[in-house]
Design an enzyme around this catalytic site. Sequence first.
Site, PDB file in Angstrom:
ATOM      1  N   CYS A   1      -4.707  -1.912  -1.385  1.00  0.00           N
ATOM      2  CA  CYS A   1      -5.094  -0.414  -1.613  1.00  0.00           C
ATOM      3  C   CYS A   1      -6.159  -0.561  -2.871  1.00  0.00           C
ATOM      4  CB  CYS A   1      -3.835   0.131  -1.903  1.00  0.00           C
ATOM      5  SG  CYS A   1      -3.983   1.840  -2.627  1.00  0.00           S
TER       6      CYS A   1
ATOM      7  N   ASP B   1       0.884  -1.285   0.013  1.00  0.00           N
ATOM      8  CA  ASP B   1      -0.081  -0.169   0.148  1.00  0.00           C
ATOM      9  C   ASP B   1       0.826   1.323   0.087  1.00  0.00           C
ATOM     10  OD1 ASP B   1      -2.127   1.904   0.286  1.00  0.00           O
ATOM     11  OD2 ASP B   1      -2.437   1.169   2.317  1.00  0.00           O
TER      12      ASP B   1
ATOM     13  N   CYS C   1     -12.458   1.946   1.416  1.00  0.00           N
ATOM     14  CA  CYS C   1     -10.730   2.476   1.272  1.00  0.00           C
ATOM     15  C   CYS C   1     -10.397   1.562   2.566  1.00  0.00           C
ATOM     16  CB  CYS C   1     -10.818   3.949   1.679  1.00  0.00           C
ATOM     17  SG  CYS C   1      -9.054   4.324   2.031  1.00  0.00           S
TER      18      CYS C   1
ATOM     19  N   HIS D   1      -8.040   2.135   4.629  1.00  0.00           N
ATOM     20  CA  HIS D   1      -7.744   2.887   5.656  1.00  0.00           C
ATOM     21  C   HIS D   1      -9.079   2.775   6.828  1.00  0.00           C
ATOM     22  CE1 HIS D   1      -4.202   4.388   3.556  1.00  0.00           C
ATOM     23  NE2 HIS D   1      -3.558   4.865   4.742  1.00  0.00           N
TER      24      HIS D   1
END
Length: 268
Positions: free
Chosen positions: A78, A15, A185, A187
Amino acid sequence: MAVDYGDRVKIALMDSGIGLLAAAAAVRRLRPDADLVISSDPDGMPWGPRTSEGITERALAVAKAAAAQEPDALIIACNTASVHALPAIRAALEPAIPVIGTVPAIKPAAAAREPFAIWATPATTGSPYQRGLIREFADGVPVTEVPCPGLAEAVEHADDAAIDRAVAVAAALTPPEVRTVVLGCTHYELVAERIRTALRPQGGPLTFFGSAEPVAAQALRRADILPAPDAAQVGGLTVLLSGRVGILPDVALAYPEGRLLQAVSTAL
């Protein structure tokens, strides 16, 4: 009692930053004996503002650094890199190393045929890529695309105040009747419980669909490796920072997933 499963397993993840932590922790839970390689790009992040060619160039370099460690499989943890660089990375590494991309979990979220929301970066929200997935898997299902400006960046820096602000903005754009949310996403999976609290402050049913668990399971399948959650916790951790061997960034330890990786590795 832990079981010895013989040959050592090595799984790599890549990522631009720490978004890979959720998938790495998922792999660790499925195979505590697996050696992990996490390859990120602090020198080149963020990738989002770059051109498609620029993203592919940086992602390919990060992937090749991970591949040099000879993993059994490589996870592109990612969404942005998967959209832009997956074909180039597969062309460079397969068939020697199976490459697993990350796609927003729109298909399973749409299976119930009930309204759902997709939280994603502003660049992904409304993009032809995401709209294509909605048409393919959620045709006829009410879908709310929710842009989350600044959330990935706030998570990357473990900036609690910025995370709360970004989550609050996105929560206000999410219809109150929605009970299913796609975390588009990687994250965002690191702050899933904070998102849950913002959307359901009084509790109540809410289902998240993320990518960490599915891509971890798919990586093992592609490498013909069986899950073994009861295996001995003997897996090592190699950290690559723009190709250089380093240590787990301090910011990663702000999240349970990072602390899990650190705890297992330092116990060896």
